[in-house]
Motif scaffolding. Structure first.
Motif: not given
Length: 121
Positions: A3-7, A110-112, A35-40, A95-98
Motif C-alpha cells: 500500500q502506497l501513500v504519497e505526501s 500498485y499505485w498510491g 517509480g513516480w508518475f505524473r498526470q497533468a 503518483y507513487c507506484a510499485a
C-alpha cells in the motif's frame, strides 16, 4: 501486495522546490522497484523516475533530468522525489507506484492515491 501513500505536494512558484514522499506498507516492499508518475489535466499519465529495490539504480524522464532526484531510505519503506527548479509544466498529480523488483522496471502493480503539485508562473 503493498500500500502506497504519497505526501508533500503543494503550491510552489516556478524555480522552487518540493520533496514528495511515498510511504509504503505491506510485503515485500523492500524488494520492489519504485517509480513516480505524473498526470497533468487533459494528458495521459507519464513516467517521471524509478529506483531499483536496492536503491543502486535509478532512471528518470528526460524532461526532469537534472532537476528531479528519486531516492529511498535505508529500510526501503519510503521513497522520495526531490523536485528542484520546478516549472509550470511540472504541474500534475504525482503518483507513487510499485512493481516487481526487476531492473529495468517492467510493470507497476500498485499505485498510491496521488498528490497534487502546482507550479505557478
Amino acid at each position: 501486495q503493498v500500500q502506497l501513500v504519497e505526501s508533500g505536494g503543494g503550491l510552489v512558484q516556478a524555480g522552487g522546490s518540493l520533496r514528495l514522499s511515498c510511504a509504503a506498507s505491506g510485503r515485500p516492499f523492500s524488494r520492489y522497484t519504485m517509480g513516480w508518475f505524473r498526470q497533468a489535466p487533459g494528458k495521459e499519465r507519464e513516467f517521471v523516475a524509478a529506483i531499483s529495490w536496492s536503491g543502486s539504480s535509478t532512471s528518470s524522464a528526460d524532461s526532469v533530468k537534472g532537476r528531479f532526484t528519486i531516492s529511498r531510505n535505508g529500510t526501503k519503506n519510503t521513497v522520495y522525489l526531490q523536485m528542484n527548479s520546478l516549472k509550470p509544466e511540472d504541474t500534475a498529480v504525482y503518483y507513487c507506484a510499485a512493481g516487481p523488483g526487476t531492473w529495468p522496471p517492467r510493470v507497476y502493480d500498485y499505485w498510491g492515491q496521488g498528490t497534487q503539485v502546482t507550479v505557478s508562473s
